[in-house]
Write a protein that holds these residues in place. Structure first.
Motif, PDB file in Angstrom:
ATOM      1  N   ASP A  10      21.362  30.938  21.888  1.00  0.00           N
ATOM      2  CA  ASP A  10      20.540  30.300  22.924  1.00  0.00           C
ATOM      3  C   ASP A  10      21.062  30.618  24.324  1.00  0.00           C
ATOM      4  O   ASP A  10      20.290  30.898  25.237  1.00  0.00           O
ATOM      5  N   VAL A  11      22.377  30.571  24.485  1.00  0.00           N
ATOM      6  CA  VAL A  11      22.971  30.823  25.797  1.00  0.00           C
ATOM      7  C   VAL A  11      22.739  32.263  26.229  1.00  0.00           C
ATOM      8  O   VAL A  11      22.274  32.523  27.344  1.00  0.00           O
ATOM      9  N   PHE A  12      23.034  33.211  25.335  1.00  0.00           N
ATOM     10  CA  PHE A  12      22.865  34.615  25.715  1.00  0.00           C
ATOM     11  C   PHE A  12      21.396  34.975  25.895  1.00  0.00           C
ATOM     12  O   PHE A  12      21.066  35.780  26.767  1.00  0.00           O
ATOM     13  N   ALA A  13      20.519  34.373  25.113  1.00  0.00           N
ATOM     14  CA  ALA A  13      19.076  34.621  25.304  1.00  0.00           C
ATOM     15  C   ALA A  13      18.633  34.082  26.666  1.00  0.00           C
ATOM     16  O   ALA A  13      17.854  34.728  27.375  1.00  0.00           O
ATOM     17  N   ALA A  14      19.143  32.918  27.044  1.00  0.00           N
ATOM     18  CA  ALA A  14      18.785  32.347  28.352  1.00  0.00           C
ATOM     19  C   ALA A  14      19.304  33.224  29.484  1.00  0.00           C
ATOM     20  O   ALA A  14      18.625  33.421  30.494  1.00  0.00           O
ATOM     21  N   LEU A  15      20.504  33.781  29.319  1.00  0.00           N
ATOM     22  CA  LEU A  15      21.098  34.608  30.368  1.00  0.00           C
ATOM     23  C   LEU A  15      20.564  36.040  30.380  1.00  0.00           C
ATOM     24  O   LEU A  15      20.889  36.807  31.286  1.00  0.00           O
ATOM     25  N   ALA A  16      19.738  36.388  29.408  1.00  0.00           N
ATOM     26  CA  ALA A  16      19.205  37.753  29.331  1.00  0.00           C
ATOM     27  C   ALA A  16      18.187  38.034  30.433  1.00  0.00           C
ATOM     28  O   ALA A  16      17.937  39.194  30.758  1.00  0.00           O
ATOM     29  N   ASP A  17      17.629  37.004  31.011  1.00  0.00           N
ATOM     30  CA  ASP A  17      16.602  37.186  32.043  1.00  0.00           C
ATOM     31  C   ASP A  17      17.214  37.117  33.437  1.00  0.00           C
ATOM     32  O   ASP A  17      17.948  36.179  33.746  1.00  0.00           O
ATOM     33  N   PRO A  18      16.910  38.093  34.308  1.00  0.00           N
ATOM     34  CA  PRO A  18      17.505  38.092  35.651  1.00  0.00           C
ATOM     35  C   PRO A  18      17.110  36.878  36.499  1.00  0.00           C
ATOM     36  O   PRO A  18      17.922  36.423  37.320  1.00  0.00           O
ATOM     37  N   SER A  19      15.928  36.349  36.310  1.00  0.00           N
ATOM     38  CA  SER A  19      15.529  35.154  37.076  1.00  0.00           C
ATOM     39  C   SER A  19      16.390  33.959  36.700  1.00  0.00           C
ATOM     40  O   SER A  19      16.813  33.179  37.559  1.00  0.00           O
ATOM     41  N   LEU A  55      16.653  27.324  30.372  1.00  0.00           N
ATOM     42  CA  LEU A  55      18.042  27.056  30.750  1.00  0.00           C
ATOM     43  C   LEU A  55      18.487  25.665  30.293  1.00  0.00           C
ATOM     44  O   LEU A  55      19.611  25.484  29.824  1.00  0.00           O
ATOM     45  N   GLU A  56      17.590  24.719  30.411  1.00  0.00           N
ATOM     46  CA  GLU A  56      17.906  23.351  29.986  1.00  0.00           C
ATOM     47  C   GLU A  56      18.052  23.277  28.461  1.00  0.00           C
ATOM     48  O   GLU A  56      18.988  22.658  27.953  1.00  0.00           O
ATOM     49  N   ALA A  57      17.157  23.934  27.735  1.00  0.00           N
ATOM     50  CA  ALA A  57      17.217  23.926  26.271  1.00  0.00           C
ATOM     51  C   ALA A  57      18.476  24.614  25.749  1.00  0.00           C
ATOM     52  O   ALA A  57      19.016  24.226  24.708  1.00  0.00           O
ATOM     53  N   SER A  58      18.961  25.609  26.485  1.00  0.00           N
ATOM     54  CA  SER A  58      20.176  26.309  26.065  1.00  0.00           C
ATOM     55  C   SER A  58      21.433  25.505  26.374  1.00  0.00           C
ATOM     56  O   SER A  58      22.510  25.838  25.906  1.00  0.00           O
ATOM     57  N   GLY A  59      21.285  24.464  27.177  1.00  0.00           N
ATOM     58  CA  GLY A  59      22.418  23.635  27.543  1.00  0.00           C
ATOM     59  C   GLY A  59      23.175  24.131  28.762  1.00  0.00           C
ATOM     60  O   GLY A  59      24.212  23.572  29.115  1.00  0.00           O
ATOM     61  N   LEU A  60      22.670  25.182  29.416  1.00  0.00           N
ATOM     62  CA  LEU A  60      23.360  25.713  30.588  1.00  0.00           C
ATOM     63  C   LEU A  60      23.181  24.847  31.819  1.00  0.00           C
ATOM     64  O   LEU A  60      24.057  24.813  32.681  1.00  0.00           O
ATOM     65  N   ILE A  61      22.034  24.155  31.913  1.00  0.00           N
ATOM     66  CA  ILE A  61      21.807  23.265  33.052  1.00  0.00           C
ATOM     67  C   ILE A  61      21.306  21.912  32.555  1.00  0.00           C
ATOM     68  O   ILE A  61      20.814  21.792  31.424  1.00  0.00           O
ATOM     69  N   ARG A  62      21.459  20.931  33.419  1.00  0.00           N
ATOM     70  CA  ARG A  62      20.886  19.595  33.194  1.00  0.00           C
ATOM     71  C   ARG A  62      19.961  19.322  34.357  1.00  0.00           C
ATOM     72  O   ARG A  62      20.228  19.757  35.489  1.00  0.00           O
ATOM     73  N   THR A  63      18.892  18.607  34.082  1.00  0.00           N
ATOM     74  CA  THR A  63      17.999  18.209  35.164  1.00  0.00           C
ATOM     75  C   THR A  63      17.840  16.692  35.140  1.00  0.00           C
ATOM     76  O   THR A  63      17.872  16.073  34.081  1.00  0.00           O
ATOM     77  N   VAL A  64      17.700  16.145  36.330  1.00  0.00           N
ATOM     78  CA  VAL A  64      17.485  14.699  36.485  1.00  0.00           C
ATOM     79  C   VAL A  64      16.349  14.529  37.467  1.00  0.00           C
ATOM     80  O   VAL A  64      16.351  15.117  38.544  1.00  0.00           O
ATOM     81  N   LYS A  65      15.367  13.720  37.071  1.00  0.00           N
ATOM     82  CA  LYS A  65      14.226  13.483  37.953  1.00  0.00           C
ATOM     83  C   LYS A  65      14.416  12.152  38.662  1.00  0.00           C
ATOM     84  O   LYS A  65      14.623  11.115  38.048  1.00  0.00           O
ATOM     85  N   THR A  66      14.350  12.209  39.990  1.00  0.00           N
ATOM     86  CA  THR A  66      14.420  11.017  40.826  1.00  0.00           C
ATOM     87  C   THR A  66      13.167  11.007  41.685  1.00  0.00           C
ATOM     88  O   THR A  66      13.020  11.849  42.571  1.00  0.00           O
ATOM     89  N   GLY A  67      12.275  10.093  41.392  1.00  0.00           N
ATOM     90  CA  GLY A  67      10.993  10.081  42.104  1.00  0.00           C
ATOM     91  C   GLY A  67      10.218  11.347  41.758  1.00  0.00           C
ATOM     92  O   GLY A  67       9.972  11.628  40.602  1.00  0.00           O
ATOM     93  N   GLY A  80      32.161  26.922  28.985  1.00  0.00           N
ATOM     94  CA  GLY A  80      33.442  26.951  28.286  1.00  0.00           C
ATOM     95  C   GLY A  80      33.291  27.526  26.893  1.00  0.00           C
ATOM     96  O   GLY A  80      34.159  28.259  26.411  1.00  0.00           O
ATOM     97  N   LEU A  81      32.186  27.216  26.236  1.00  0.00           N
ATOM     98  CA  LEU A  81      31.895  27.762  24.918  1.00  0.00           C
ATOM     99  C   LEU A  81      31.801  29.285  24.981  1.00  0.00           C
ATOM    100  O   LEU A  81      32.380  29.995  24.158  1.00  0.00           O
ATOM    101  N   VAL A  82      31.102  29.788  25.984  1.00  0.00           N
ATOM    102  CA  VAL A  82      30.962  31.234  26.160  1.00  0.00           C
ATOM    103  C   VAL A  82      32.328  31.861  26.453  1.00  0.00           C
ATOM    104  O   VAL A  82      32.682  32.896  25.894  1.00  0.00           O
ATOM    105  N   GLU A  83      33.087  31.209  27.302  1.00  0.00           N
ATOM    106  CA  GLU A  83      34.416  31.722  27.650  1.00  0.00           C
ATOM    107  C   GLU A  83      35.315  31.784  26.414  1.00  0.00           C
ATOM    108  O   GLU A  83      36.045  32.759  26.208  1.00  0.00           O
ATOM    109  N   ASP A  84      35.266  30.758  25.565  1.00  0.00           N
ATOM    110  CA  ASP A  84      36.054  30.753  24.328  1.00  0.00           C
ATOM    111  C   ASP A  84      35.664  31.918  23.430  1.00  0.00           C
ATOM    112  O   ASP A  84      36.523  32.607  22.880  1.00  0.00           O
TER     113      ASP A  84
END
Length: 114
Positions: A10-19, A55-67, A80-84
């Motif tokens: 999931d992480v590498f698939a998410a990072l495969a896209d330049p955007s 990115l959120e589904a892969s766990g690379l980012i978190r989002t929080v909605k305020t208003g 850290g998982l990737v680094e390991d």
């Protein structure tokens, strides 16, 4: 790889896209709203939101909605998982290159003795 079931995929698939890599790079400077992140993207907001969801589904980012504002931030634990995993791969390959160097040195020495 059994140590990292599916998570790395999931992480590498998410990072495969330049955007998505650009979003991760930007978030390395600190949290930002989706609107701020989308400003530099040459795509529509709905398309950009798909990248945020990946990115959120892969766990690379978190989002929080305020208003009405959704803020994004990196989940540094996932990196850290990737680094390991990369460290483990580095150890494996360094061991292989050390054995190759030893083999070549021994082969050269036996050839020189002949």
């Amino acid at each position: 790889m059994a140590k990292y079931p599916g998570m790395l995929d999931d992480v590498f698939a998410a990072l495969a896209d330049p955007s998505r890599r650009a979003v991760v790079q930007r978030l390395g400077s600190g949290p930002a709203s989706v609107g701020e992140l989308a400003e530099s993207a040459p795509i529509t907001l709905p398309s950009f939101m798909k990248h945020i969801r990946v990115l959120e589904a892969s766990g690379l980012i978190r989002t929080v909605k305020t208003g009405r504002v959704r803020r994004c931030e990196l989940d540094r634990e996932r990196f850290g998982l990737v680094e390991d995993w990369l460290s483990e791969q580095r150890r494996i390959w360094e061991g292989r290159t050390d054995r190759l160097e030893q083999f070549l040195t021994e082969t050269k020495e036996s050839t020189d003795e002949s």
